[in-house]
Design a protein around this motif. Sequence first.
Motif, mmCIF file in Angstrom:
data_model
loop_
_atom_site.group_PDB
_atom_site.id
_atom_site.type_symbol
_atom_site.label_atom_id
_atom_site.label_comp_id
_atom_site.label_asym_id
_atom_site.label_seq_id
_atom_site.Cartn_x
_atom_site.Cartn_y
_atom_site.Cartn_z
ATOM 1 N N GLU A 1 -23.210 15.211 -23.200
ATOM 2 C CA GLU A 1 -24.613 15.624 -23.132
ATOM 3 C C GLU A 1 -24.761 16.375 -21.799
ATOM 4 O O GLU A 1 -23.753 16.704 -21.157
ATOM 5 C CB GLU A 1 -25.516 14.376 -23.185
ATOM 6 C CG GLU A 1 -26.631 14.437 -24.236
ATOM 7 C CD GLU A 1 -27.806 15.320 -23.853
ATOM 8 O OE1 GLU A 1 -27.968 15.643 -22.672
ATOM 9 O OE2 GLU A 1 -28.599 15.675 -24.761
ATOM 10 N N VAL A 2 -25.980 16.668 -21.402
ATOM 11 C CA VAL A 2 -26.154 17.350 -20.116
ATOM 12 C C VAL A 2 -27.045 16.542 -19.171
ATOM 13 O O VAL A 2 -27.557 17.066 -18.193
ATOM 14 C CB VAL A 2 -26.701 18.786 -20.303
ATOM 15 C CG1 VAL A 2 -25.698 19.651 -21.056
ATOM 16 C CG2 VAL A 2 -28.062 18.782 -21.002
ATOM 17 N N GLY A 3 -27.218 15.249 -19.469
ATOM 18 C CA GLY A 3 -28.009 14.407 -18.574
ATOM 19 C C GLY A 3 -29.088 13.610 -19.295
ATOM 20 O O GLY A 3 -29.944 13.012 -18.641
ATOM 21 N N HIS A 4 -29.020 13.562 -20.618
ATOM 22 C CA HIS A 4 -29.997 12.764 -21.367
ATOM 23 C C HIS A 4 -29.320 11.671 -22.190
ATOM 24 O O HIS A 4 -29.977 10.885 -22.850
ATOM 25 C CB HIS A 4 -30.867 13.672 -22.236
ATOM 26 C CG HIS A 4 -31.639 14.676 -21.410
ATOM 27 N ND1 HIS A 4 -32.715 14.319 -20.635
ATOM 28 C CD2 HIS A 4 -31.452 16.007 -21.205
ATOM 29 C CE1 HIS A 4 -33.177 15.391 -19.987
ATOM 30 N NE2 HIS A 4 -32.424 16.431 -20.319
ATOM 31 N N THR B 1 -29.607 14.350 -12.783
ATOM 32 C CA THR B 1 -30.244 15.652 -12.989
ATOM 33 C C THR B 1 -30.945 15.691 -14.345
ATOM 34 O O THR B 1 -30.389 15.261 -15.348
ATOM 35 C CB THR B 1 -29.166 16.758 -12.936
ATOM 36 O OG1 THR B 1 -28.471 16.644 -11.681
ATOM 37 C CG2 THR B 1 -29.787 18.135 -13.066
ATOM 38 N N SER B 2 -32.160 16.213 -14.350
ATOM 39 C CA SER B 2 -32.938 16.330 -15.588
ATOM 40 C C SER B 2 -32.917 17.765 -16.064
ATOM 41 O O SER B 2 -33.504 18.650 -15.424
ATOM 42 C CB SER B 2 -34.387 15.912 -15.348
ATOM 43 O OG SER B 2 -35.176 16.313 -16.459
ATOM 44 N N TRP B 3 -32.266 18.010 -17.185
ATOM 45 C CA TRP B 3 -32.232 19.389 -17.696
ATOM 46 C C TRP B 3 -33.540 19.804 -18.315
ATOM 47 O O TRP B 3 -33.899 20.980 -18.280
ATOM 48 C CB TRP B 3 -31.024 19.616 -18.606
ATOM 49 C CG TRP B 3 -29.937 20.048 -17.697
ATOM 50 C CD1 TRP B 3 -29.056 19.250 -17.051
ATOM 51 C CD2 TRP B 3 -29.734 21.377 -17.194
ATOM 52 N NE1 TRP B 3 -28.297 20.000 -16.184
ATOM 53 C CE2 TRP B 3 -28.697 21.306 -16.258
ATOM 54 C CE3 TRP B 3 -30.332 22.609 -17.450
ATOM 55 C CZ2 TRP B 3 -28.221 22.421 -15.570
ATOM 56 C CZ3 TRP B 3 -29.870 23.718 -16.775
ATOM 57 C CH2 TRP B 3 -28.833 23.620 -15.848
ATOM 58 N N ALA B 4 -34.276 18.820 -18.847
ATOM 59 C CA ALA B 4 -35.627 19.151 -19.304
ATOM 60 C C ALA B 4 -36.434 19.591 -18.085
ATOM 61 O O ALA B 4 -37.182 20.579 -18.133
ATOM 62 C CB ALA B 4 -36.263 17.942 -19.965
ATOM 63 N N GLY B 5 -36.252 18.882 -16.981
ATOM 64 C CA GLY B 5 -36.964 19.211 -15.745
ATOM 65 C C GLY B 5 -36.568 20.568 -15.216
ATOM 66 O O GLY B 5 -37.419 21.343 -14.757
ATOM 67 N N ILE B 6 -35.276 20.883 -15.256
ATOM 68 C CA ILE B 6 -34.834 22.192 -14.737
ATOM 69 C C ILE B 6 -35.426 23.310 -15.591
ATOM 70 O O ILE B 6 -36.001 24.270 -15.065
ATOM 71 C CB ILE B 6 -33.290 22.274 -14.698
ATOM 72 C CG1 ILE B 6 -32.752 21.330 -13.614
ATOM 73 C CG2 ILE B 6 -32.833 23.707 -14.419
ATOM 74 C CD1 ILE B 6 -31.232 21.309 -13.502
ATOM 75 N N GLN C 1 -34.369 15.975 -10.156
ATOM 76 C CA GLN C 1 -33.780 14.667 -10.441
ATOM 77 C C GLN C 1 -34.776 13.802 -11.211
ATOM 78 O O GLN C 1 -35.985 13.912 -11.028
ATOM 79 C CB GLN C 1 -33.401 13.963 -9.118
ATOM 80 C CG GLN C 1 -32.330 14.701 -8.331
ATOM 81 C CD GLN C 1 -31.020 14.834 -9.101
ATOM 82 O OE1 GLN C 1 -30.371 13.851 -9.409
ATOM 83 N NE2 GLN C 1 -30.636 16.075 -9.439
ATOM 84 N N MET C 2 -34.241 12.965 -12.067
ATOM 85 C CA MET C 2 -35.120 12.103 -12.855
ATOM 86 C C MET C 2 -35.821 11.066 -11.981
ATOM 87 O O MET C 2 -35.283 10.645 -10.949
ATOM 88 C CB MET C 2 -34.309 11.378 -13.929
ATOM 89 C CG MET C 2 -33.860 12.312 -15.031
ATOM 90 S SD MET C 2 -33.406 11.404 -16.494
ATOM 91 C CE MET C 2 -32.937 12.801 -17.547
ATOM 92 N N ALA C 3 -36.991 10.628 -12.423
ATOM 93 C CA ALA C 3 -37.697 9.551 -11.719
ATOM 94 C C ALA C 3 -37.142 8.202 -12.153
ATOM 95 O O ALA C 3 -37.165 7.246 -11.378
ATOM 96 C CB ALA C 3 -39.190 9.629 -12.018
ATOM 97 N N GLY D 1 -24.023 11.430 -15.082
ATOM 98 C CA GLY D 1 -25.481 11.453 -15.100
ATOM 99 C C GLY D 1 -25.990 10.488 -14.049
ATOM 100 O O GLY D 1 -26.146 9.296 -14.324
ATOM 101 N N GLY D 2 -26.176 10.984 -12.825
ATOM 102 C CA GLY D 2 -26.726 10.134 -11.768
ATOM 103 C C GLY D 2 -25.697 9.369 -10.963
ATOM 104 O O GLY D 2 -26.051 8.516 -10.158
#
Length: 340
Positions: free
Chosen positions: A192-195, A221-226, A22-24, A267-268
């Motif tokens: 998008e996918v969460g950005h 959810t952060s797809w960069a993070g995943i 999850q994003m900060a 997204g969130g």
Amino acid sequence: MTENIGERKNRHIDVAMRPSAQMAISTGLEHVRFEPNSLPELSLAEIDTSTVFLRKSLSMPLIISSMSGGTQRALTLNQALARAAEQHGIALALGSMRIALEDKTARASFQLRDLAPNIPILANLGGAQLTQGAGVDNALRCMEIAEADAMIIHLNPLQEAIQCTGDTDWRHVTKALADLVRRSSQPIIVKEVGHGIGLQTAQRLIDCGITYIDIAAAGGTSWAGIEAQVDAAAFQIGEPFHDWGIPLVASLNQLSGLTQATLIASGGIRSGLDVAKVIRLGARLAGAAQPFLLAYEAGEAILHQHIECWRAQLRIAMFATGSATLADLKCAPLIANTAC
Ligand SMILES: Cc1cc2nc3c(=O)[nH]c(=O)nc-3n(C[C@H](O)[C@H](O)[C@H](O)COP(=O)(O)O)c2cc1C
């Protein structure tokens, strides 16, 4: 190839459930506050959360956002999501169907119409796939396979760039999208996918004829993070992008003036109160992915409870703002000096 996509999808599911996926940064929804209406002059029982989406009735303006498909694990997940979406009258978006184009045996997890005859089912394919081979034909094929009411094209260039074997040729995607809109008899939704989808991208989508935009913004959810956690090799490159993108409220505020597009906010989104807030900010529907994945993993009964809980929260938010219908909710007063 197919086996690799399947393994990757299963790893995505595992990583997506970690708090570290999850994003900060937040969506900004905590700053959006309704003015309480202490004299609603309504009975809670008469609050109407229903809506119509893609010519089908929904009990509330909610989509289970795209997640998975193509593996045995995704088959079980998608079938449970389809049963829940049908029972509670909400829409269901499928995960990327690229795997089903490459391997016919992977199609069953996208063929859920028997389980969900009355709700909108949305097929899904990546933007980069539209320019590969028979891309536009493939997208049309995906809608047939899923007996879908609409097609979602997801735009995820950042995710693909961080993924070690991602699709990084994004030339001519805009033209392919316009071709798809021209050739499809069903609506095309871009997400998008969460950005998040920025104003300039949204304008270009509208110029292509896209009329539904799911902003799938930052704050959840952060797809960069995943991707960074799925692949050790991607970690070093991907980690700084963990919180990349436009927070949900900022994105909605940017795009809500675009009258040519129907907005879906995701997204969130983490409660029925969040659903109420995004409807107030101009979205037609809300979507969420990770909360329904977590609920499903806790047991199918919990998934059903979770959806009902969100509907109860949406109704209470409407009651407590004096909104008998979603149209009323759109005009509910907000407390001044909040994000709107
Ligand atoms: C396990 C998982 C798989 C996903 N796969 C897809 C996909 O195949 N296609 C897509 O458009 N989005 C996909 N997404 C992104 C979600 O649809 C959504 O846009 C994103 O997770 C943000 O919503 P959330 O914060 O509610 O999770 C996936 C999300 C999750 C959690």
